[in-house]
Write an enzyme that holds these catalytic residues in place. Sequence first.
Site, mmCIF file in Angstrom:
data_model
loop_
_atom_site.group_PDB
_atom_site.id
_atom_site.type_symbol
_atom_site.label_atom_id
_atom_site.label_comp_id
_atom_site.label_asym_id
_atom_site.label_seq_id
_atom_site.Cartn_x
_atom_site.Cartn_y
_atom_site.Cartn_z
ATOM 1 N N ARG A 54 1.061 -1.154 -0.386
ATOM 2 C CA ARG A 54 0.466 -0.130 0.188
ATOM 3 C C ARG A 54 0.714 1.193 -0.269
ATOM 4 N NH1 ARG A 54 -2.111 -3.655 3.398
ATOM 5 N NH2 ARG A 54 -4.050 -3.880 3.468
ATOM 6 N N LYS A 87 -2.121 -2.578 7.661
ATOM 7 C CA LYS A 87 -3.134 -2.168 8.794
ATOM 8 C C LYS A 87 -3.420 -2.584 9.818
ATOM 9 C CE LYS A 87 -6.212 -0.623 5.367
ATOM 10 N NZ LYS A 87 -7.237 -1.032 4.025
ATOM 11 N N HIS A 98 -2.117 2.840 -5.929
ATOM 12 C CA HIS A 98 -3.282 2.012 -5.209
ATOM 13 C C HIS A 98 -3.400 0.563 -6.516
ATOM 14 C CE1 HIS A 98 -5.697 -0.775 -2.674
ATOM 15 N NE2 HIS A 98 -7.121 -0.961 -3.734
ATOM 16 N N ARG A 114 -0.584 -1.623 -7.460
ATOM 17 C CA ARG A 114 -1.164 -2.778 -6.801
ATOM 18 C C ARG A 114 -1.530 -3.895 -6.703
ATOM 19 N NH1 ARG A 114 -1.220 -4.224 -0.636
ATOM 20 N NH2 ARG A 114 -3.509 -5.232 0.283
ATOM 21 N N HIS A 131 -3.448 -9.728 2.822
ATOM 22 C CA HIS A 131 -4.270 -9.756 3.780
ATOM 23 C C HIS A 131 -5.263 -11.164 4.175
ATOM 24 C CE1 HIS A 131 -6.264 -6.625 0.690
ATOM 25 N NE2 HIS A 131 -5.594 -7.164 -0.238
ATOM 26 N N TYR A 166 -9.162 -10.404 -8.869
ATOM 27 C CA TYR A 166 -8.140 -11.289 -9.780
ATOM 28 C C TYR A 166 -8.327 -12.169 -10.886
ATOM 29 C CZ TYR A 166 -6.547 -7.569 -6.642
ATOM 30 O OH TYR A 166 -6.013 -6.788 -5.561
#
Length: 364
Positions: free
Chosen positions: A218, A242, A314, A317, A340, A349
């Site tokens: 990110r 995060k 992004h 990414r 994730h 994807y």
Amino acid sequence: MIYSYYKDISGEKLLEKIDELKEIMPWYVLDYYQSKLSVPYSFTTLYEYLKEYRRFFEWLLDSGISDVTKIADVELTTLEHLSKKDMESFILYLRERPSLNTYSTKQGVSQTTINRTLSALSSLFKYLTEEVEDENGEPYFYRNVMKKIATKKKKETLAARAENIKGKLFLGDETMAFIDYIDTEYQNKLSHRALSSFQKNKERDLALIALLLASGVRLSEAVNLDLKDLNLNMMVIEVTRKGGKRDSVNVANFAKPYLEAYLQIRAPRYKAEKQDQALFLTEYRGVPNRIDASSVEKLVAKYSQDFKVRVTPHKLRHTLATRLYDATKSQVLVSHQLGHASTQVTDLYTHIVNDEQKNALNKL
């Protein structure tokens, strides 16, 4: 002491913008802001949230819901007693308010902007009603009107979203073509003044973009990297995900020469001293600072628009994630690379890389 910490994390320009907004905010918003520094929220996110709060508080004053004259004087009880109807009126105001652009006939803001505004307000109200503690260990109030307000999300299938995103990714050979374009061709159309600025930051910009395309981290994770977080021998970076979790992220080898070239000029070019530990630097008034997220957004937009289509970090990414899934057909590996917790987010994807489906249809 606090000032120097902010300066190192976000860059002086972003700090100044944040400070301007903090000066006009009520005390409880400043409490909220301070509490989010350790999450960590990115400083770009906090800046965007503060802008949304300014817009909301200005509306409270203009609509007469609050009878004070300054944003800083809006009382907690005003937020506590807001009704669902009040919030629906605010959303209607966002949808219908005249454009600030004199030459534009468009009215209102997009649904995406409205959703961002509501997300920012939801975060503030959650803090005030659940997370904060007063001297008695209680939140400031309990009634959270934002729980009654639903965001209106754009309705589209994953396949439709994938098709929309696909044109904004630099897939296959385009990944290296984009980097090579910045390296060898971009400067040919620049003025003398623009060329001077480009040449000063060329190695840094190439290293940054190569890292984003080679790791899928990110934007906030990239700008918060320190020198110690980069291991060129192993081609691994240590990032803060995060929620404050530390993670090791593999970096594709094609980024290595660009990172090495930047490290060679980092100290002399940006006047970095031993205490300047930020990996990616910018120079402001002769002083090295950590580059801020808004600066990276601008440089990615500038280079990508000149190459093919204007994109955000992004999208870079997404580019890495799509290429990795195409090579491995493993959502687990892509999820791990992106940081994730589950593979659900990576379903997108599988729709971008849909050659098998098309090949099967062509055989019918």
